[in-house]
Each structure stands twice: as C-alpha cells, then as structure tokens.
Write a protein that holds these residues in place. Structure first.
Motif, mmCIF file in Angstrom:
data_model
loop_
_atom_site.group_PDB
_atom_site.id
_atom_site.type_symbol
_atom_site.label_atom_id
_atom_site.label_comp_id
_atom_site.label_asym_id
_atom_site.label_seq_id
_atom_site.Cartn_x
_atom_site.Cartn_y
_atom_site.Cartn_z
ATOM 1 N N MET A 4 0.820 -1.197 0.000
ATOM 2 C CA MET A 4 0.000 0.000 0.000
ATOM 3 C C MET A 4 0.859 1.254 0.000
ATOM 4 O O MET A 4 0.490 2.258 -0.617
ATOM 5 C CB MET A 4 -0.951 -0.009 1.189
ATOM 6 N N GLU A 5 2.020 1.228 0.672
ATOM 7 C CA GLU A 5 2.909 2.387 0.633
ATOM 8 C C GLU A 5 3.396 2.641 -0.789
ATOM 9 O O GLU A 5 3.575 3.798 -1.193
ATOM 10 C CB GLU A 5 4.089 2.176 1.578
ATOM 11 N N LYS A 6 3.616 1.597 -1.564
ATOM 12 C CA LYS A 6 4.035 1.766 -2.950
ATOM 13 C C LYS A 6 2.956 2.449 -3.773
ATOM 14 O O LYS A 6 3.242 3.071 -4.798
ATOM 15 C CB LYS A 6 4.377 0.402 -3.558
ATOM 16 N N ASN A 7 1.707 2.328 -3.342
ATOM 17 C CA ASN A 7 0.597 2.933 -4.074
ATOM 18 C C ASN A 7 0.362 4.395 -3.706
ATOM 19 O O ASN A 7 -0.534 5.041 -4.254
ATOM 20 C CB ASN A 7 -0.686 2.141 -3.835
ATOM 21 N N ILE A 8 1.136 4.911 -2.752
ATOM 22 C CA ILE A 8 1.025 6.320 -2.376
ATOM 23 C C ILE A 8 1.896 7.136 -3.316
ATOM 24 O O ILE A 8 3.102 6.893 -3.436
ATOM 25 C CB ILE A 8 1.456 6.532 -0.916
ATOM 26 N N VAL A 9 1.286 8.097 -3.993
ATOM 27 C CA VAL A 9 2.027 8.906 -4.957
ATOM 28 C C VAL A 9 2.050 10.357 -4.501
ATOM 29 O O VAL A 9 1.157 10.829 -3.794
ATOM 30 C CB VAL A 9 1.406 8.809 -6.367
ATOM 31 N N SER A 10 3.093 11.047 -4.913
ATOM 32 C CA SER A 10 3.244 12.474 -4.650
ATOM 33 C C SER A 10 2.904 13.222 -5.926
ATOM 34 O O SER A 10 3.421 12.896 -7.002
ATOM 35 C CB SER A 10 4.693 12.748 -4.225
ATOM 36 N N ARG A 11 2.014 14.209 -5.825
ATOM 37 C CA ARG A 11 1.690 14.957 -7.040
ATOM 38 C C ARG A 11 1.263 16.382 -6.723
ATOM 39 O O ARG A 11 0.853 16.697 -5.601
ATOM 40 C CB ARG A 11 0.618 14.264 -7.851
ATOM 41 N N GLN A 12 1.400 17.239 -7.724
ATOM 42 C CA GLN A 12 0.939 18.616 -7.630
ATOM 43 C C GLN A 12 -0.442 18.719 -8.263
ATOM 44 O O GLN A 12 -0.674 18.204 -9.354
ATOM 45 C CB GLN A 12 1.915 19.552 -8.342
ATOM 46 N N HIS A 21 0.557 20.630 -3.332
ATOM 47 C CA HIS A 21 1.183 19.312 -3.323
ATOM 48 C C HIS A 21 0.414 18.401 -2.375
ATOM 49 O O HIS A 21 -0.057 18.834 -1.312
ATOM 50 C CB HIS A 21 2.637 19.393 -2.867
ATOM 51 N N MET A 22 0.299 17.137 -2.750
ATOM 52 C CA MET A 22 -0.361 16.195 -1.854
ATOM 53 C C MET A 22 0.155 14.787 -2.083
ATOM 54 O O MET A 22 0.671 14.454 -3.156
ATOM 55 C CB MET A 22 -1.879 16.227 -2.043
ATOM 56 N N LEU A 23 0.030 13.992 -1.044
ATOM 57 C CA LEU A 23 0.164 12.554 -1.168
ATOM 58 C C LEU A 23 -1.212 11.990 -1.462
ATOM 59 O O LEU A 23 -2.208 12.436 -0.894
ATOM 60 C CB LEU A 23 0.717 11.941 0.123
ATOM 61 N N GLU A 24 -1.256 11.010 -2.349
ATOM 62 C CA GLU A 24 -2.540 10.436 -2.740
ATOM 63 C C GLU A 24 -2.425 8.923 -2.820
ATOM 64 O O GLU A 24 -1.449 8.391 -3.344
ATOM 65 C CB GLU A 24 -2.987 10.982 -4.094
ATOM 66 N N ARG A 25 -3.428 8.261 -2.276
ATOM 67 C CA ARG A 25 -3.538 6.821 -2.447
ATOM 68 C C ARG A 25 -4.930 6.536 -2.992
ATOM 69 O O ARG A 25 -5.931 6.671 -2.292
ATOM 70 C CB ARG A 25 -3.330 6.082 -1.116
ATOM 71 N N ALA A 26 -4.959 6.207 -4.261
ATOM 72 C CA ALA A 26 -6.235 5.918 -4.910
ATOM 73 C C ALA A 26 -6.828 4.627 -4.344
ATOM 74 O O ALA A 26 -6.110 3.775 -3.805
ATOM 75 C CB ALA A 26 -6.048 5.805 -6.416
ATOM 76 N N ALA A 27 -8.129 4.489 -4.478
ATOM 77 C CA ALA A 27 -8.780 3.263 -4.026
ATOM 78 C C ALA A 27 -8.368 2.099 -4.908
ATOM 79 O O ALA A 27 -8.230 2.235 -6.131
ATOM 80 C CB ALA A 27 -10.302 3.434 -4.058
ATOM 81 N N ALA A 28 -8.148 0.949 -4.287
ATOM 82 C CA ALA A 28 -7.745 -0.241 -5.035
ATOM 83 C C ALA A 28 -8.891 -0.810 -5.863
ATOM 84 O O ALA A 28 -8.674 -1.591 -6.781
ATOM 85 C CB ALA A 28 -7.221 -1.303 -4.071
ATOM 86 N N GLU A 29 -10.110 -0.428 -5.521
ATOM 87 C CA GLU A 29 -11.296 -0.873 -6.251
ATOM 88 C C GLU A 29 -12.317 0.249 -6.179
ATOM 89 O O GLU A 29 -12.029 1.308 -5.604
ATOM 90 C CB GLU A 29 -11.849 -2.158 -5.619
#
Length: 355
Positions: A4-12, A21-29
């Motif tokens: 799940m940490e690998k699925n956390i992305v940094s984006r503007q 800027h934010m960290l985002e973790r999209a839903a897996a489903e």
C-alpha cells in the motif's frame, strides 16, 4: 515498504486558489469513501504516510500540504481571516478532485482548519475526526470553557509567542539534535518519548517535512505587536501563529450547526502541546516560573484547551450531533503514529459508521 505504501504517490494539483502538493492513495477498487487528511503546524502531509498505507484499500485518501508547508505553492497567509485561507484552499482541492464530499480528519492546527471547513461547507463533510486538535478558540490567551480573552488585545497568543530560536533553526534547516532544535522537538513533543521512538528513516523523513516550513512574517510564525499586557506581545495580522491566535480564530460556532457531521475526537493523555497544561502555552510556562513576570492566575490563567473543545462538542450534541471522545493512555500529540492500531480501529469504525 509495504504494497500500500508503494501505491502512495506524490503529485501537484492545480486548484482555483493555488498549486497544492499532496500525497494520494487511490482506491484499489471502486471506493465508497473519500478521505481528506489535514496536517498540523510545522509538518506536512508526509506525517500521514503510514496511516494512509494502513487505511482500507477501498478508500481514496489524500493528504495535502497546507500553504506555507511542504511542497505547496508559497502564498502568504492572511491571519485576519483566521484559518480560512487554509479551509478555502482545501475546498479548492475537493473541487479540483471533483469530490462532492469527504470524510475529513484534522490533526492539531489541522483540527481547527477542519472545523472551519465544516462551518463553511457542512454538506461537504461526511464525518469529522479531530486528532489532538487546537482549541476552537485558538491557541493561547484565553481562559474558561467559553474561551474568554485574558486581555482585550489577546496578548499571550500569536506570532510573538513562538520561540524565536526554534523558528531560526527551522529557517536554517538545522538537523542537529541540540535542545530546542526541530529534531529534538520532534522526538520530545510531537510524540511521547517514553512510549514511542521513531525509526531512523521516519525521523529523517519527518524532520525534512518540518524543515520545509516557510518562515517569516507572512508564514511561520507571523508578525506581532507590543502589548501593555503580559507577556507584552499581542497578535499581528499575518502568518501562521496569528491565524490560529485567539484574536483571529474562533470556530466555536460549529456547536450551532443543525445536524452537524458525526465527530470522533482522539487524543493522548500525555500530549504536551495540546492540553490544559500545555508546555507551549506561555501562561502555563509563567505559572511554572519558566517565563518571568507572570501576573498570576487571576490575570492570566493557563488556557484550558481540552475543556474548551469539550464544551463546544457537548453543545453540538444538543443540535443532534454525535460525538465520541477516545483518550489513549501514554500517547502524546500524534495518536495515529504512536498508537496506530488503536487509532486505526477507532477511525475506520467512525468513518464506516460503526459508532
């Protein structure tokens, strides 16, 4: 690093107000929950990384950096608006994400921002979680459960009450472990050191987050004006500490919302920052003899931060609100870091309506 940490992305994210800027973790489903995490002072969304990784996979989670922090565009903070600059910025984030509503968590200063956001747009907040939140009446300079000012100019709150040496250390990107340095404050006050010690990786990552804090009159801590009242400094109109000063911030009207969103209030009983005996409240430090000239409890009593929050939330229940207070023993200012399992259980039950 777990999956799940690998699925956390940094984006503007470009919003109508500023580049965030934010960290985002999209839903897996296909998800049923959209979760907004709001960080506290001298930090950023980076402090939520472990929590984001642990949350249910079907939740879509974002942790923006507030203006003045992290990697978000550095626009000045108008303290005359209280914490509204941040609340408005976050509404811009929700709009840019096309989120009609969200489950909102606010930590420390972020708790005050979350309350302001809810006041301004109550229908966009499905549930509210306050984690070691700043008092609804701001930080410093008030007494009593109703947040009565200690003096007419709100002396004892605002930019002039912040330790100047700490601000200078942040500005200089001081990575030492000297007393009062950002690293020392992180390990001594952000958590209860008797219970929790960050790993070397966590310590460096969180320290880096702290050192990204913008400093100066328009940012942290803000400007100040002299006062005839102890401690002889009153809030200015610019920057962080003035935005959450007693002069500018008052979100107690949350208690008057009709059918407010359900509230989870989580705090540690060993919090040295937010409490009725805060080691960051000059009135309490004066009572301890650490700040000279304290005029006594009749003129300048310490701020009862917990009593003030509790009074507002109890009033909210009279408007049909649901409030649950969870106190974690031995935990300091960062319950989601120090007691992750207990915090996760309470938070997920709250968001999913298992109250």
């Amino acid at each position: 690093m777990n999956t799940m940490e690998k699925n956390i992305v940094s984006r503007q994210l470009e919003t109508a107000r500023l580049r965030t800027h934010m960290l985002e973790r999209a839903a897996a489903e296909a998800g049923t929950r959209r979760v907004l995490l709001i960080h506290g002072n001298v930090s950023s969304g980076e402090f939520f990384r472990e929590l984001m990784a642990a949350l249910p996979a079907e939740w879509h989670v974002v942790a923006p950096d507030l203006r003045g922090y992290g990697h978000t565009e550095a626009l000045p903070i108008d303290a005359s608006r209280g914490v509204r600059d941040w609340a408005d910025d976050l509404l811009g984030v929700l709009d840019a994400l096309d989120w009609q509503d969200a489950d909102v968590l606010g930590w420390s200063l972020g708790g005050g921002v979350a309350l302001q956001l809810t006041l301004d747009r109550p229908l966009r907040v499905r549930s509210l979680t306050l984690v070691a939140p700043v008092s609804p009446y701001g930080f410093g300079g008030t007494h009593g459960a109703a947040g009565i000012p200690n003096s007419p100019d709100f002396a004892g709150s605002g930019g002039g009450t912040v330790n100047a040496a700490f601000v200078a250390a942040v500005a200089a990107a001081d990575r030492s472990d000297a007393p009062g340095s950002p690293r020392h404050v992180l390990k001594t006050f952000y958590v209860n050191p008797a219970r929790f010690t960050p790993t070397a990786e966590q310590e460096e990552r969180w320290l880096e987050s702290m050192l990204l804090t913008r400093t100066g009159d328009d940012f942290y801590p803000g400007d100040a004006v002299p006062s005839p009242h102890w401690p002889h400094v009153a809030p200015g109109t610019r920057g962080v500490a003035n935005a959450f000063s007693a002069q500018s911030m008052n979100v107690s009207a949350f208690a008057d919302l009709h059918s407010p969103p359900p509230v989870l209030w989580v705090r540690g009983d060993a919090d040295a920052i937010i409490g009725d005996s805060s080691l960051f409240d000059l009135a309490h430090l004066g009572a301890l003899g650490a700040v000279p000239g304290w005029p006594g409890a009749a003129a300048c009593p310490p701020q009862p931060m917990l009593a003030q929050t509790r009074a507002v939330l109890e009033r909210a229940t009279q408007q049909g609100g649901q409030v649950r207070e969870v106190v974690l023993p031995g935990v300091g200012h960062s319950p989601f870091i120090e007691a992750p399992e207990a915090f996760l259980a309470a938070f997920t039950a709250h968001v999913e309506g298992r109250r």
